[in-house]
Scaffold this motif. Structure first.
Motif, PDB file in Angstrom:
ATOM      1  N   UNK A  69       0.807  -1.206   0.000  1.00 36.42           N
ATOM      2  CA  UNK A  69       0.000   0.000   0.000  1.00 36.42           C
ATOM      3  C   UNK A  69       0.842   1.259   0.000  1.00 36.42           C
ATOM      4  N   UNK A  70       0.223   2.350   0.486  1.00 34.64           N
ATOM      5  CA  UNK A  70       0.875   3.655   0.497  1.00 34.64           C
ATOM      6  C   UNK A  70       0.656   4.319   1.854  1.00 34.64           C
ATOM      7  N   UNK A  71       1.592   5.160   2.219  1.00 34.46           N
ATOM      8  CA  UNK A  71       1.459   6.008   3.406  1.00 34.46           C
ATOM      9  C   UNK A  71       1.187   7.426   2.933  1.00 34.46           C
ATOM     10  N   UNK A  72       0.055   7.981   3.343  1.00 31.59           N
ATOM     11  CA  UNK A  72      -0.370   9.304   2.906  1.00 31.59           C
ATOM     12  C   UNK A  72      -0.158  10.321   4.017  1.00 31.59           C
ATOM     13  N   UNK A  73       0.320  11.492   3.638  1.00 39.07           N
ATOM     14  CA  UNK A  73       0.416  12.628   4.552  1.00 39.07           C
ATOM     15  C   UNK A  73      -0.667  13.619   4.161  1.00 39.07           C
ATOM     16  N   UNK A  74      -1.536  13.928   5.118  1.00 35.66           N
ATOM     17  CA  UNK A  74      -2.740  14.686   4.842  1.00 35.66           C
ATOM     18  C   UNK A  74      -2.836  15.923   5.728  1.00 35.66           C
ATOM     19  N   UNK A  75      -3.475  16.947   5.195  1.00 35.76           N
ATOM     20  CA  UNK A  75      -3.855  18.116   5.993  1.00 35.76           C
ATOM     21  C   UNK A  75      -5.354  18.035   6.250  1.00 35.76           C
ATOM     22  N   UNK A  76      -5.768  17.797   7.510  1.00 36.39           N
ATOM     23  CA  UNK A  76      -7.202  17.595   7.774  1.00 36.39           C
ATOM     24  C   UNK A  76      -7.997  18.878   7.539  1.00 36.39           C
ATOM     25  N   UNK A  77      -9.141  18.708   6.946  1.00 31.65           N
ATOM     26  CA  UNK A  77     -10.066  19.822   6.716  1.00 31.65           C
ATOM     27  C   UNK A  77     -11.278  19.703   7.626  1.00 31.65           C
ATOM     28  N   UNK A  78     -11.757  18.486   7.822  1.00 31.52           N
ATOM     29  CA  UNK A  78     -12.917  18.270   8.696  1.00 31.52           C
ATOM     30  C   UNK A  78     -12.772  16.913   9.378  1.00 31.52           C
ATOM     31  N   UNK A  79     -12.905  16.927  10.713  1.00 33.42           N
ATOM     32  CA  UNK A  79     -12.886  15.713  11.509  1.00 33.42           C
ATOM     33  C   UNK A  79     -14.049  15.785  12.499  1.00 33.42           C
ATOM     34  N   UNK A  80     -15.092  14.978  12.311  1.00 36.59           N
ATOM     35  CA  UNK A  80     -16.246  15.028  13.225  1.00 36.59           C
ATOM     36  C   UNK A  80     -15.814  14.870  14.678  1.00 36.59           C
ATOM     37  N   UNK A  81     -16.324  15.751  15.513  1.00 34.17           N
ATOM     38  CA  UNK A  81     -15.998  15.720  16.926  1.00 34.17           C
ATOM     39  C   UNK A  81     -14.879  16.641  17.328  1.00 34.17           C
ATOM     40  N   UNK A  82     -14.182  17.258  16.371  1.00 32.92           N
ATOM     41  CA  UNK A  82     -13.095  18.177  16.672  1.00 32.92           C
ATOM     42  C   UNK A  82     -13.405  19.544  16.104  1.00 32.92           C
ATOM     43  N   UNK A  83     -13.171  20.583  16.913  1.00 31.01           N
ATOM     44  CA  UNK A  83     -13.355  21.946  16.442  1.00 31.01           C
ATOM     45  C   UNK A  83     -12.272  22.308  15.435  1.00 31.01           C
ATOM     46  N   UNK A  84     -12.506  23.278  14.569  1.00 35.13           N
ATOM     47  CA  UNK A  84     -11.486  23.647  13.566  1.00 35.13           C
ATOM     48  C   UNK A  84     -10.138  24.013  14.186  1.00 35.13           C
ATOM     49  N   UNK A  85     -10.162  24.711  15.342  1.00 39.67           N
ATOM     50  CA  UNK A  85      -8.896  25.095  15.949  1.00 39.67           C
ATOM     51  C   UNK A  85      -8.161  23.912  16.589  1.00 39.67           C
ATOM     52  N   UNK A  86      -8.832  22.790  16.771  1.00 33.87           N
ATOM     53  CA  UNK A  86      -8.209  21.599  17.353  1.00 33.87           C
ATOM     54  C   UNK A  86      -7.699  20.630  16.301  1.00 33.87           C
ATOM     55  N   UNK A  87      -7.876  20.956  15.026  1.00 36.26           N
ATOM     56  CA  UNK A  87      -7.417  20.061  13.968  1.00 36.26           C
ATOM     57  C   UNK A  87      -5.890  20.069  13.887  1.00 36.26           C
ATOM     58  N   UNK A  88      -5.256  18.911  13.814  1.00 36.06           N
ATOM     59  CA  UNK A  88      -3.795  18.875  13.636  1.00 36.06           C
ATOM     60  C   UNK A  88      -3.385  19.454  12.293  1.00 36.06           C
ATOM     61  N   UNK A  89      -2.145  19.892  12.202  1.00 33.34           N
ATOM     62  CA  UNK A  89      -1.632  20.414  10.935  1.00 33.34           C
ATOM     63  C   UNK A  89      -1.453  19.308   9.907  1.00 33.34           C
ATOM     64  N   UNK A  90      -0.949  18.149  10.337  1.00 27.82           N
ATOM     65  CA  UNK A  90      -0.691  17.043   9.416  1.00 27.82           C
ATOM     66  C   UNK A  90      -1.073  15.743  10.082  1.00 27.82           C
ATOM     67  N   UNK A  91      -1.482  14.798   9.251  1.00 25.11           N
ATOM     68  CA  UNK A  91      -1.800  13.443   9.683  1.00 25.11           C
ATOM     69  C   UNK A  91      -1.058  12.458   8.795  1.00 25.11           C
ATOM     70  N   UNK A  92      -0.743  11.304   9.352  1.00 29.75           N
ATOM     71  CA  UNK A  92      -0.112  10.238   8.579  1.00 29.75           C
ATOM     72  C   UNK A  92      -1.033   9.025   8.614  1.00 29.75           C
ATOM     73  N   UNK A  93      -1.503   8.634   7.429  1.00 32.31           N
ATOM     74  CA  UNK A  93      -2.479   7.553   7.324  1.00 32.31           C
ATOM     75  C   UNK A  93      -1.948   6.512   6.345  1.00 32.31           C
ATOM     76  N   UNK A  94      -1.934   5.258   6.770  1.00 33.54           N
ATOM     77  CA  UNK A  94      -1.509   4.152   5.916  1.00 33.54           C
ATOM     78  C   UNK A  94      -2.726   3.518   5.273  1.00 33.54           C
ATOM     79  N   UNK A  95      -2.681   3.401   3.946  1.00 23.80           N
ATOM     80  CA  UNK A  95      -3.780   2.816   3.177  1.00 23.80           C
ATOM     81  C   UNK A  95      -3.251   1.533   2.543  1.00 23.80           C
ATOM     82  N   UNK A  96      -3.713   0.408   3.024  1.00 26.68           N
ATOM     83  CA  UNK A  96      -3.265  -0.883   2.491  1.00 26.68           C
ATOM     84  C   UNK A  96      -4.008  -1.205   1.199  1.00 26.68           C
ATOM     85  N   UNK A  97      -3.298  -1.841   0.284  1.00 29.13           N
ATOM     86  CA  UNK A  97      -3.922  -2.278  -0.963  1.00 29.13           C
ATOM     87  C   UNK A  97      -4.180  -1.177  -1.957  1.00 29.13           C
TER      88      UNK A  97
END
Length: 813
Positions: free
Chosen positions: A222-250
């Motif tokens: 698979x691939x490892x993706x580096x993402x900038x979150x735009x919307x995460x249910x349950x988190x306020x906009x000011x609480x969003x991290x700058x970057x996320x690392x997500x592994x997508x298998x297959x």
């Protein structure tokens, strides 16, 4: 203009009373002097005193000047050697005290040390990055977060004291060193404040994540993706991290950088160390801007193409290079498959995630892992190949070769190529260091100067420490600069002899000496990086020398030239012409690694080196490399002491993971007993290395083990080590009995509703959540307990202060 007006190897010394010339006897007969107007060396002269030439002083007060010269010569003689020949030096009035007498007193330890320091004054600037690093290390080793103004205030106070000490050279030098330490502390504090960003406080998801793709890295599956979150249910906009690392298998192909997408993901905060003193991924993620890591359920769904995503000039610059890196990776993978393709991607783009774990293990065990990490070898080869071939090509054009500076043209083109390579590989710390050094070397070509020296290394280290001070704590920075510093120090020592060999011997013998040089380089690099490998990885490759004798020339003369050509041919779609022969060389490289790694005892496990042991070896190694006179050999005993420091290692008897899912008991036979080996392989591997474990075993569900020290039943286990015992509760119903029988009680479930007041130490699920992983030593005098939170301290990257605060305020769930 005469370059040597006073003879080979002469020095001119200027005082307030006139000019005096000193020449150094290359035959080892000490120091001889003469005043201005005296005959040249080799001409008849009379001598008065030991080694001092009598002369017509021309009206100068010769007695005082000769006394000054004798003291100046004694300063070098007491250090055990004369200074290098043909180097200009000045002796100013700073060598005299206010009364006009000489500061050189009769021999003594303090006087000897002062004299040697003065004799090495041209090497003082090399210690600037060392002092900067001392301030940076003080920040990261501190158990608490210093006030944000501390470093800058200390630097300003020290800077203000310079005018008051303008006539006190020694104190001013001490003040300058303290200023460098303060600047290092201030740089670390500033960097920590600049990179501060929101981090997930607890696990999030599985839920739908909307984000912008920033970059991608291939993995074995698979691939490892580096993402900038735009919307995460349950988190306020000011609480969003700058970057996320997500592994997508297959995932077959990653999304384009800059595109917006949605995917179902489960995330968690960056993990703290698996045990006190182990690798701190939370700190690394903090300075990389990673606020969460996790994995995705299924492939992402594209919402918007890259053209609709905004972000500014710097953001667009990074996305452009990420897209180019991804394109190059895809083109390489289309031509080369399997491990050879993954290694080719690592050498060209710096992305090593796609290399199979077995191949990485073989390269590491053979002492060839440095070939996979972009560093000075790769950057130097890229710039050197571009410089050589461009200059050779221009030399074929008579008009350009005769009337234009083609050497300087090639240097400019090589610098541009090195800059492209730096950004293509992601600008890692070793790559930045190598680029800075290559850039200065090429600048020296433009200025018709020679720049390969330790000052170049010091300059590169100082720049990196000021811009990215967190790199000091990484293995890549430490091992990279250790190897380069040792190699250049050795190069300076043997430079004159090497030049003689080059003039004296023919091509075949010079070729043989090249391989001898590769062997010597490998030995020096292994010795320089060995302490850091023992400290960070608790292992050393014993057969790195024979493996590198084949691997380094193969990489330099076959693999990397084809890699450079492949990148140059990619715009025309002809990269396959270069990638195929490059793959042949990679196959031979991997075969070499597999063969050497399969040799008996290819890897030597070593006990963990304590912090003080590494510190002693670093100081001793710098003392040995940065000074030039014989007093530098005083560092050898310290090197021996640091190398023997792991012998005092005392392994913990009990280990508990921070998530409460794993617990381990280490017996005196270096065997680790765990309830199950199906847990986190990373945690078990960390425990094995840091606990110096020879074998990992599963404890019995019912019965005894470890020569009767361990007894288990369905409710838990009881371990006895002499007069001290520890109980591991798998079921809280055993708390009453075990609390009365053991000095240490570990429960993987909360015990707050069932008080356990008898033991000396109680570790339950709440303690693990609030303080992280624990290590326990069952000493006869009583158990000792260390936690990750206690080792980290109250730092911005540590999640435990916030957890404890939430716990006390009743907000924890």
């Amino acid at each position: 203009m005469c370059r040597k007006p006073v003879g080979e190897g002469a020095k001119r010394v200027t005082t307030e009373r006139g000019s005096v010339v000193i020449w150094w006897s290359l035959a080892g007969n000490g120091v001889r002097t003469r005043l201005r107007g005296v005959a040249q060396p080799g001409e008849p002269r009379q001598t008065t005193g030991r080694g001092v030439a009598a002369a017509d002083t021309g009206g100068l007060p010769a007695k005082d000047d000769l006394r000054l010269l004798r003291a100046f010569a004694a300063r070098y003689n007491r250090c055990g050697a004369s200074p290098p020949a043909a180097r200009n030096a000045r002796m100013s009035t700073a060598f005299r005290d206010d009364a006009g007498s000489l500061p050189f007193r009769p021999a003594g330890a303090a006087a000897w040390l002062r004299d040697c320091l003065l004799a090495e004054r041209d090497r003082w600037p090399l210690w600037l990055p060392v002092l900067l690093g001392l301030g940076v290390a003080g920040y990261f080793w501190s158990p608490w977060e210093p006030p944000p103004w501390l470093g800058a205030a200390a630097a300003l106070v020290l800077l203000a004291g310079f005018p008051a000490l303008r006539h006190r050279g020694g104190l001013r030098l001490l003040l300058l060193g303290s200023l460098a330490v303060a600047l290092g502390l201030a740089a670390a504090q500033l960097r920590s404040a600049v990179v501060a960003a929101p981090v997930l406080e607890r696990s999030w998801g599985p839920a739908i994540l909307t984000a912008e793709a920033l970059a991608s890295e291939p993995q074995s599956r698979g691939w490892r993706l580096y993402l900038r979150p735009i919307e995460m249910p349950g988190l306020a906009p000011e609480a969003l991290p700058d970057r996320l690392r997500v592994t997508v298998a297959g995932l077959d192909s990653p999304p384009e950088p800059g595109s917006r997408l949605t995917l179902r993901a489960a995330l968690r905060p960056p993990s703290p160390p698996a045990l006190p003193g182990a690798f701190d991924f939370a700190r690394q993620a903090y300075f990389q801007g990673l606020g969460g890591v996790g994995f995705a359920y299924g492939a992402p769904r594209l919402l918007a193409p890259p053209e609709t995503a905004g972000g500014g000039v710097w953001h667009a610059w990074r996305l452009w290079w990420s897209d180019l890196r991804q394109t190059v990776t895809t083109r390489i993978a289309a031509q080369l498959d399997g491990p050879r393709g993954a290694v080719a991607i690592a050498l060209i783009t710096g992305q090593r995630g796609g290399i199979p774990d077995a191949v990485q293990a073989e390269m590491r065990d053979a002492g060839l892992a440095h070939l996979l990490a972009i560093s000075g070898l790769h950057m130097g080869l890229v710039a050197g190949l571009l410089f050589f071939f461009l200059r050779a090509g221009l030399a074929l054009l008579p008009g350009a070769a005769l009337y234009h500076p083609i050497k300087k043209w090639a240097a400019v083109a090589a610098a541009a190529g090195a800059f492209v390579y730096l950004n293509l590989v992601g600008a890692s710390i070793p790559a930045e260091r190598a680029f800075l050094m290559v850039l200065v070397v090429l600048l020296a070509v433009l200025l018709d100067r020679r720049a390969l020296s330790l000052r170049l290394v010091a300059w590169a280290a100082a720049v990196i420490l000021l811009l990215a001070p967190e790199s000091l704590m990484t293995a890549s920075f430490q091992m990279s600069f250790a190897a380069v510093t040792a190699l250049i120090a050795a190069y300076e020592t043997w430079q004159r002899r090497r030049d003689n060999y080059r003039e004296r011997y023919g091509p075949l013998r010079r070729l043989g000496r090249y391989f001898l040089g590769v062997a010597a380089t490998s030995v020096i690099a292994i010795l320089a990086t060995g302490p850091f490998a023992a400290f960070h990885f608790q292992r050393m490759a014993l057969y790195g020398l024979p493996a590198n004798l084949l691997a380094v020339p193969l990489t330099a003369f076959w693999i990397m030239p084809w890699a450079v050509l492949a990148v140059l041919l990619m715009p025309f779609g002809l990269e396959g012409l270069a990638l195929v022969p490059m793959g042949w060389g990679i196959d031979l490289l991997l075969a070499n690694a597999a063969a050497v790694a399969d040799w008996p005892a290819a890897v030597l496990p070593v006990p963990p080196m304590p912090d003080w042991g590494l510190g002693v070896m670093v100081v001793a190694g710098l003392w040995l490399c940065l000074w030039q006179r014989p007093w530098r050999w005083a560092a050898v005993p310290l090197l021996v002491i640091g190398a023997l420091s792991p012998l005092g290692f005392e392994p913990p008897s009990l280990l508990v993971s921070g998530d409460g899912r794993q617990v381990g008991l280490r017996d005196p036979e270096a065997r680790l007993w765990v309830p199950s080996q199906r847990g986190s392989r990373f945690v078990l591997d960390t425990w094995t290395r840091h606990g110096f474990v020879a074998q990992t075993l599963t404890w019995p569900q019912l019965g005894a083990a470890a020569k009767g020290r361990l007894s288990c039943d369905p409710l838990g286990c009881l371990y006895r080590d002499g007069p001290v015992s520890a109980a591991i509760l798998l079921d809280p119903r055993a708390a009453e009995d075990d609390c009365a029988a053991a000095q240490v009680v570990v429960s993987l479930e909360p015990l707050r509703r069932q008080p356990c007041s008898g033991p000396v130490a109680v570790i339950d699920r709440f303690d693990l959540w609030g303080a992280g992983a624990h290590a326990v030593w069952l000493d006869p005098q009583g158990p000792r307990v260390q936690s990750v939170a206690g080792q980290q301290g109250a730092r911005p990257w540590s999640p435990f202060p916030q957890r404890r605060s939430a716990w006390k305020s009743g907000e924890a769930q």
